[in-house]
Scaffold this active site. Structure first.
Site, PDB file in Angstrom:
ATOM      1  N   ARG A  73       2.880 -18.894   7.029  1.00 36.93           N
ATOM      2  CA  ARG A  73       4.017 -17.994   6.832  1.00 36.93           C
ATOM      3  C   ARG A  73       4.176 -16.819   7.671  1.00 36.93           C
ATOM      4  NH1 ARG A  73       5.769 -14.202   1.739  1.00 36.93           N
ATOM      5  NH2 ARG A  73       7.754 -13.452   2.670  1.00 36.93           N
ATOM      6  N   HIS A 118      11.229  -9.007   6.814  1.00 34.08           N
ATOM      7  CA  HIS A 118      10.021  -8.472   5.798  1.00 34.08           C
ATOM      8  C   HIS A 118       9.967  -6.918   6.093  1.00 34.08           C
ATOM      9  CE1 HIS A 118       6.193  -9.813   3.749  1.00 34.08           C
ATOM     10  NE2 HIS A 118       6.430  -8.425   3.744  1.00 34.08           N
ATOM     11  N   GLU A 163      11.386  -9.699  -0.610  1.00 35.63           N
ATOM     12  CA  GLU A 163      11.309  -8.609  -1.782  1.00 35.63           C
ATOM     13  C   GLU A 163      12.365  -7.636  -1.581  1.00 35.63           C
ATOM     14  OE1 GLU A 163       7.150  -7.201  -1.582  1.00 35.63           O
ATOM     15  OE2 GLU A 163       6.297  -9.066  -2.267  1.00 35.63           O
ATOM     16  N   ASN A 305       6.739 -14.250  -4.994  1.00 36.29           N
ATOM     17  CA  ASN A 305       5.313 -13.464  -4.791  1.00 36.29           C
ATOM     18  C   ASN A 305       4.859 -12.740  -5.893  1.00 36.29           C
ATOM     19  OD1 ASN A 305       6.280 -13.735  -2.131  1.00 36.29           O
ATOM     20  ND2 ASN A 305       6.725 -11.699  -1.563  1.00 36.29           N
ATOM     21  N   TYR A 307       1.726 -11.123  -7.905  1.00 36.56           N
ATOM     22  CA  TYR A 307       0.246 -10.282  -7.540  1.00 36.56           C
ATOM     23  C   TYR A 307      -0.415 -10.068  -8.949  1.00 36.56           C
ATOM     24  CZ  TYR A 307       0.931 -10.020  -2.869  1.00 36.56           C
ATOM     25  OH  TYR A 307       1.021 -10.157  -1.313  1.00 36.56           O
ATOM     26  N   GLU A 373       3.407 -15.605  -1.806  1.00 35.43           N
ATOM     27  CA  GLU A 373       2.440 -14.501  -1.689  1.00 35.43           C
ATOM     28  C   GLU A 373       1.600 -14.470  -2.966  1.00 35.43           C
ATOM     29  OE1 GLU A 373       3.369 -10.719  -0.441  1.00 35.43           O
ATOM     30  OE2 GLU A 373       5.073 -11.304   1.033  1.00 35.43           O
TER      31      GLU A 373
HETATM   32  C1  GBH Z   1       3.860  -7.486  -0.880  1.00 34.97           C
HETATM   33  O1  GBH Z   1       4.738  -6.728  -1.994  1.00 34.97           O
HETATM   34  C2  GBH Z   1       4.422  -7.405   0.389  1.00 34.97           C
HETATM   35  O2  GBH Z   1       5.503  -8.375   0.514  1.00 34.97           O
HETATM   36  C3  GBH Z   1       3.494  -7.505   1.374  1.00 34.97           C
HETATM   37  O3  GBH Z   1       4.064  -7.215   2.598  1.00 34.97           O
HETATM   38  C4  GBH Z   1       2.218  -6.545   1.200  1.00 34.97           C
HETATM   39  O4  GBH Z   1       1.455  -6.671   1.907  1.00 34.97           O
HETATM   40  C5  GBH Z   1       1.608  -7.087  -0.078  1.00 34.97           C
HETATM   41  O5  GBH Z   1       2.586  -7.159  -1.040  1.00 34.97           O
HETATM   42  C6  GBH Z   1       0.428  -6.441  -0.543  1.00 34.97           C
HETATM   43  O6  GBH Z   1       0.795  -5.117  -1.184  1.00 34.97           O
HETATM   44  O7  GBH Z   1       2.374   1.711  -5.275  1.00 34.97           O
HETATM   45  O8  GBH Z   1       2.320   1.938  -7.687  1.00 34.97           O
HETATM   46  O9  GBH Z   1       4.282   1.869  -6.351  1.00 34.97           O
HETATM   47  C7  GBH Z   1       4.050  -6.783  -3.364  1.00 34.97           C
HETATM   48  C8  GBH Z   1       4.750  -6.220  -4.436  1.00 34.97           C
HETATM   49  C9  GBH Z   1       5.333  -4.111  -4.849  1.00 34.97           C
HETATM   50  C10 GBH Z   1       3.219  -4.604  -5.215  1.00 34.97           C
HETATM   51  C11 GBH Z   1       5.052  -2.528  -4.837  1.00 34.97           C
HETATM   52  C12 GBH Z   1       2.872  -3.214  -5.127  1.00 34.97           C
HETATM   53  C13 GBH Z   1       3.725  -0.877  -5.211  1.00 34.97           C
HETATM   54  C14 GBH Z   1       3.432  -0.098  -6.664  1.00 34.97           C
HETATM   55  N1  GBH Z   1       4.497  -4.741  -4.304  1.00 34.97           N
HETATM   56  N2  GBH Z   1       3.798  -2.258  -5.442  1.00 34.97           N
HETATM   57  S1  GBH Z   1       2.894   1.301  -6.306  1.00 34.97           S
END
Ligand code: GBH
Length: 467
Positions: A73, A118, A163, A305, A307, A373
Site C-alpha cells: 500500500r 494521505h 483517515e 485502520n 491501532y 493499517e
Molecule cells: C495513522 O493514523 C496514519 O494513517 C499514518 O500515516 C501514521 O503514520 C500512523 O497512523 C501511525 O501514527 O497525538 O494523542 O492527539 C492513525 C490514527 C490518529 C492515531 C491520531 C494517533 C494521535 C493522538 N492516529 N492519533 S494524539
C-alpha cells in the site's frame, strides 16, 4: 487459517517516505509548508528527505520482496503529479515515478493498493481554502480521474482518502497536523463533509467511467479505536461510548455504509451543544444536499485502520468550550493492564481488532474488509531485536484469524504499518513504526530488517505454504 488469496501487505504514505520535496517539478504540499514553519513538528524536522524513496525506490522494493508481501500500500503525492493541484499542468516526472513503482511491483508479483490522498494537499489548493472550500470536491475528482486514466489499468484497490477523521480533527480543530488550523467546533465538521462529498464523487466517477474496464475496488480508509464502556453496567458510560463511536467511526462509515447521512446521535449532540452555548445559526454539522452524488453505497469494501482501544465515560474535559470534544462529551480511559508501546496514545490491545471487525460485520452489513493499517511503535533506545513488536504482530494476526474463522468476518487482507521507519508527522523521526529500520543519520539511509520484519515474513510464508 487464511484463505489462499488473502492479502499480506505493508503500507507507507508519500510524504512520510519519499523526500524529494522539490525534485523534478513537484509542487509544494501543505506538509512542506507546515514543516518549514517553525514549531509544528518535533525537533523542527521535515519530510524534505525522509527515506528518500523518490530516489531509493529500488531499496524499498528489495524490502517488499524480502518480506514476501503479496500487496503493497502506497500513496500518491498529489502535487508531485499535479504541481498546482489541477490537471492544467501535469508533471510527467511524477507520473513516470509512480509508473515505475507500479510496474516494478507487478513484475515481482506484488499488487499495489494506492491511496490518492494521505494528508498532503497541494499548497496551491490550500491557498484557495483547501478542504474547507466546497470546490475541493471537484478538484479532487479531476485528480482522481487523471489517476484512474493513467494508472488504473494496473490498480485493483484504490483508497480515495486516508483517515478523513485525522485530516479534519488534527488538521483543522487541534492544529497539530497540516494545515495547522485551530478552529474548534466548526472547521473539522466542514472538512469532514467536503471529504465525504469528494470521496463520493470519485467513487461515482470510477463506477461510471472506469469500473467495467479496470475492474477495481474503491473505498476510503477509516481509522477507529475499539471502545467499550468503562463500566459495562453504567448507562451513562454506555451512551458515552455510543457517542464516542458516532463521532469517530460513525462520522464517516454511517453515511457511506448505512444511511447516506451522519449518525443521528452525532447531529443531536452537536445541535444540543450549540443551543447550550448560545451558538446561533444553522447546524455546525453540514447537510448533504439532494442534488449531489449520493454518499450511501460509495465503498466497495471497508478499509480499516486500527491501532488501539479505549474505555469510555462521559465528560469532555474541556468544559463549556465550543469544540468537538465537548460536543462528543465522552472521555477516554486506558485500562492499566494494557501495555503502552512507544507513543503515549498506543495501548497494545490486539483483541480490540477482533471485536471491532465483528462490530463492523454486524453494523455495516458484512462488507469485505481490509485492515489497511495496524502497527506498533518504538521510541527511544532502539531495538533491532524488537521482540515485543514481533509478539504484537503474532498476537494481532491470530485475532484476525479468529475474526475470520470464528466470527465469520469477511476479512480479505492485512497491511502492517509500516514498511519502513519514516516521518511520523508531528512526531518527526522520533517514533518508529517500520518493519525495517532506517538510519536517518546516514546519507545512504540504509534499510535494516527488524526482528519483527523477519517474523512477519515467516508468518506470510507459512500461510502461503498453507501451513
Ligand atoms: C495513522 O493514523 C496514519 O494513517 C499514518 O500515516 C501514521 O503514520 C500512523 O497512523 C501511525 O501514527 O497525538 O494523542 O492527539 C492513525 C490514527 C490518529 C492515531 C491520531 C494517533 C494521535 C493522538 N492516529 N492519533 S494524539
Amino acid at each position: 487459517m487464511f484463505p489462499r488469496d488473502f492479502a499480506w501487505g505493508a503500507g507507507t504514505a508519500a510524504y512520510q517516505i519519499e523526500g524529494g520535496w522539490q525534485a523534478e517539478g513537484k509542487g509544494p504540499s501543505i506538509w512542506d509548508t507546515f514543516c518549514h514553519e517553525k514549531g509544528g513538528v518535533f525537533g523542527e524536522q521535515s519530510g524534505d528527505v525522509a527515506c528518500n524513496s523518490y530516489e531509493l525506490w529500488e531499496k524499498d522494493l528489495e524490502c517488499i520482496r524480502q518480506l514476501g508481501l503479496t500487496h503493497y500500500r502506497l500513496s500518491f503525492s498529489w502535487s508531485r503529479i499535479l504541481p498546482d493541484g489541477t490537471t492544467r499542468h501535469v508533471n510527467q516526472k511524477g507520473v513516470q515515478y509512480y509508473n515505475k513503482v507500479i510496474d516494478d511491483l507487478l513484475a515481482c508479483d506484488v499488487s499495489p493498493m494506492v491511496t490518492l490522498y494521505h494528508f498532503d494537499l497541494p499548497q496551491a489548493l490550500q491557498d484557495q481554502g483547501g478542504w474547507k472550500s466546497p470546490g475541493i470536491a471537484s478538484l479532487f475528482d479531476s485528480y482522481a480521474k487523471f489517476c484512474f486514466q493513467t494508472f488504473g489499468d494496473r490498480i485493483k484497490l484504490w483508497i480515495t482518502i486516508n483517515e478523513p477523521y485525522v485530516c479534519a480533527k488534527l488538521g483543522h480543530e487541534d492544529g497539530i497536523h497540516a494545515p495547522g488550523l485551530k478552529e474548534p467546533g466548526i472547521a473539522a465538521y466542514l472538512v469532514g463533509h467536503n471529504m465525504l462529498r469528494a470521496h463520493a464523487m470519485v467513487w461515482h466517477s470510477y463506477d461510471s467511467l472506469y469500473r467495467t474496464q479496470q475492474k477495481g475496488w474503491v473505498s476510503l480508509a477509516i481509522n477507529s479505536d475499539w471502545v467499550e464502556p468503562l463500566n459495562a453496567d453504567c448507562t451513562e458510560d454506555i451512551t458515552a461510548t455510543e457517542r464516542y463511536l458516532a463521532f469517530t467511526l460513525g462520522w464517516f462509515a454511517w453515511p457511506v455504509f448505512v444511511t447516506g447521512d451522519y449518525p443521528e446521535i452525532m447531529r443531536s449532540a452537536i445541535d444540543a451543544q450549540s443551543k447550550k452555548l448560545g451558538y446561533n445559526g444553522s447546524s455546525r454539522l453540514p447537510s448533504f444536499s439532494k442534488d449531489q452524488p449520493a454518499i450511501l453505497g460509495t465503498a466497495d469494501f471497508f478499509a480499516l485502520n486500527y491501532y488501539t482501544s479505549r474505555k469510555v465515560k462521559p465528560g469532555s474535559g474541556c468544559g463549556a468550550m465550543l469544540c468537538m470534544k465537548s460536543d462528543r462529551d465522552a472521555g477516554e480511559v486506558l485500562d492499566p493492564s494494557w501495555p503502552i508501546c512507544g507513543v503515549s496514545w498506543l495501548a497494545v490491545v490486539p483483541n480490540g481488532l477482533r471485536k471491532l471487525l465483528k462490530y463492523i460485520k454486524d453494523t455495516f452489513n458484512n462488507p469485505a474488509v481490509y485492515v489497511t493499517e495496524n502497527g506498533f511503535s518504538q521510541v527511544g533506545p532502539l531495538q533491532i531485536e524488537d521482540t515485543q513488536r514481533s509478539v504484537f504482530y503474532r498476537d494481532t494476526i491470530l485475532e484476525v484469524a479468529k475474526a475470520l474463522q470464528e466470527d465469520g468476518v469477511n476479512v480479505r487482507g492485512y497491511f502492517a504499518w509500516s514498511l519502513l521507519d519514516n516521518f511520523e508527522w508531528a512526531d518527526g523521526f522520533s517514533v518508529r513504526f517500520g518493519l525495517y529500520h532506517v538510519d536517518f543519520e546516514d546519507k545512504k539511509l540504509c534499510r535494516t530488517i527488524y526482528k519483527s520484519g523477519r517474523e512477519y515474513a515467516k508468518m506470510i510464508l507459512k500461510h502461503k505454504l498453507g501451513q
